[in-house]
Design an enzyme around this catalytic site. Sequence first.
Site, PDB file in Angstrom:
ATOM      1  N   ARG A   1       0.854  -1.193   0.000  1.00 18.24           N
ATOM      2  CA  ARG A   1       0.000   0.000   0.000  1.00 18.24           C
ATOM      3  C   ARG A   1       0.890   1.244   0.000  1.00 18.24           C
ATOM      4  O   ARG A   1       0.628   2.234  -0.665  1.00 18.24           O
ATOM      5  CB  ARG A   1      -0.957   0.008   1.203  1.00 18.24           C
ATOM      6  CG  ARG A   1      -1.690   1.334   1.336  1.00 18.24           C
ATOM      7  CD  ARG A   1      -2.994   1.299   2.160  1.00 18.24           C
ATOM      8  NE  ARG A   1      -3.055   0.338   3.225  1.00 18.24           N
ATOM      9  CZ  ARG A   1      -2.406   0.459   4.392  1.00 18.24           C
ATOM     10  NH1 ARG A   1      -1.649   1.517   4.645  1.00 18.24           N
ATOM     11  NH2 ARG A   1      -2.493  -0.488   5.297  1.00 18.24           N
TER      12      ARG A   1
ATOM     13  N   TYR B   1     -17.030  18.562 -13.277  1.00 19.43           N
ATOM     14  CA  TYR B   1     -17.313  17.138 -13.482  1.00 19.43           C
ATOM     15  C   TYR B   1     -18.355  16.712 -12.435  1.00 19.43           C
ATOM     16  O   TYR B   1     -18.192  17.006 -11.244  1.00 19.43           O
ATOM     17  CB  TYR B   1     -16.018  16.339 -13.323  1.00 19.43           C
ATOM     18  CG  TYR B   1     -16.232  14.853 -13.392  1.00 19.43           C
ATOM     19  CD1 TYR B   1     -16.576  14.243 -14.583  1.00 19.43           C
ATOM     20  CD2 TYR B   1     -16.107  14.063 -12.255  1.00 19.43           C
ATOM     21  CE1 TYR B   1     -16.795  12.877 -14.646  1.00 19.43           C
ATOM     22  CE2 TYR B   1     -16.316  12.682 -12.308  1.00 19.43           C
ATOM     23  CZ  TYR B   1     -16.661  12.110 -13.505  1.00 19.43           C
ATOM     24  OH  TYR B   1     -16.878  10.764 -13.570  1.00 19.43           O
TER      25      TYR B   1
ATOM     26  N   ASP C   1      -7.993  20.203 -12.155  1.00 13.86           N
ATOM     27  CA  ASP C   1      -8.346  18.933 -12.789  1.00 13.86           C
ATOM     28  C   ASP C   1      -7.983  19.080 -14.271  1.00 13.86           C
ATOM     29  O   ASP C   1      -8.658  19.787 -15.019  1.00 13.86           O
ATOM     30  CB  ASP C   1      -9.845  18.669 -12.584  1.00 13.86           C
ATOM     31  CG  ASP C   1     -10.315  17.359 -13.221  1.00 13.86           C
ATOM     32  OD1 ASP C   1      -9.613  16.856 -14.128  1.00 13.86           O
ATOM     33  OD2 ASP C   1     -11.388  16.855 -12.841  1.00 13.86           O
TER      34      ASP C   1
ATOM     35  N   LYS D   1      -8.701   8.432 -18.459  1.00 10.53           N
ATOM     36  CA  LYS D   1      -9.042   9.055 -19.734  1.00 10.53           C
ATOM     37  C   LYS D   1      -7.810   9.056 -20.659  1.00 10.53           C
ATOM     38  O   LYS D   1      -7.376   8.006 -21.067  1.00 10.53           O
ATOM     39  CB  LYS D   1      -9.626  10.445 -19.481  1.00 10.53           C
ATOM     40  CG  LYS D   1     -10.664  10.483 -18.332  1.00 10.53           C
ATOM     41  CD  LYS D   1     -11.941   9.704 -18.636  1.00 10.53           C
ATOM     42  CE  LYS D   1     -12.826   9.495 -17.420  1.00 10.53           C
ATOM     43  NZ  LYS D   1     -13.225  10.686 -16.694  1.00 10.53           N
TER      44      LYS D   1
END
Length: 381
Positions: A46, A98, A170, A195
């Site tokens: 992790r 978004y 963003d 994306k």
Amino acid sequence: MRFGTKAVHAGVEPDPSTGAIMTPIFQTSTYVQEAPAKHKGYAYARGANPTRNSLQKSIAALENGKYALCFSSGMGATDAVIKLLNPGDEVITSNDLYGGSYRMFKRVFEKYGIKFHFIDLTKAANIEPLINDKTRLFWLETPTNPLMNIVDIQACVALAKKRNIIVAVDNTFASPYLQNPLDLGADIVMHSVTKYLGGHSDVIMGALVMNDDKLYQDLAFIHNSCGAVPGPQDSFLVMRGIKTLHLRMERHCLNGRKIAEYLKGHPKVGKVYWPGFPDHPNHEIAKKQMRDFGGMLSFTLKDDSMEKASNLMVSVELFSLAESLGGVESLINHPASMTHASIPKEERLKGGLVDSLIRLSIGVEDAEDLIADLDQALSKV
Ligand SMILES: *Cc1c(COP(=O)(O)O)cnc(C)c1O
């Protein structure tokens, strides 16, 4: 190094144990230690994984940043940024965000006492009156979805710097190929890696990039403590995707331009939203802060109706009807019935999201085929 060279090489060293040119998929949860707390920099996956580390170096290099952290989704990355804040802190952000970011801010974080101001950020003059001594963060997104509005990053940074406010951008729609917010003075860049960075519609992932040491330490602490980390397989897939980012983006931009121009000349098409047109309201800012205008665009039908729009949606053959964007294949979607269906119609219309608004994510196919597909579909509406 220039962008294309970084896309191919940054962060990737031949594997020291074998010489493998690609960083292996280190599919492990833990690492054997020589003695308690004596290890090779890896204790538990992790906290760190070599495949993820390579990818993080690559993404940092593409954004001209010192550090990157990869998350299990774009929303996981955004969540970590908001966790920098304390109850009572205030955030200034866009009313054109978004949808998932809006939902998280409103429905997850407001109840922890963080206040969000959703305003029209295309006019920097709207920001100043809302700033007070509780303002900790500007959360920007540019270009926006689905109307391709452009926010002036440098103008927002100028307001923030005087007051020690963090500016996060963003950068999903532009990708690092078109826009590098850290170079414009922003503190944090966020990506939905899902994306353009991934680019092949096969991975969900997010990333944050930054230069400041303290900001990195704070975000790395949240990253490890809260645990929204991606796995090594996904990290490998994104590294593979990034190697062609510059080639894909070149084609996305070229195709985007051809299709925007085709639609603008079509008798059944109303408005075309694409920041590359000189009559786009924020064209000058787009020209200043982006290298090209990308492969995302939206348009309306002159005969504005839900029915006509859905006829078009089902008539296309090459475009796939789907949410998401930034992959090699072209996608079409209908905000009024899909991504923005939960917004009351009156609100939706105020924001310019009319019934026939259609959004395209232009892929890397041959533009002539995409245009032929739109042409036959438009002839049926
Ligand atoms: C998709 C998207 C996100 C969310 O990213 P996920 O990887 O889906 O969690 C955030 N911002 C923008 C602009 C997006 O397009």
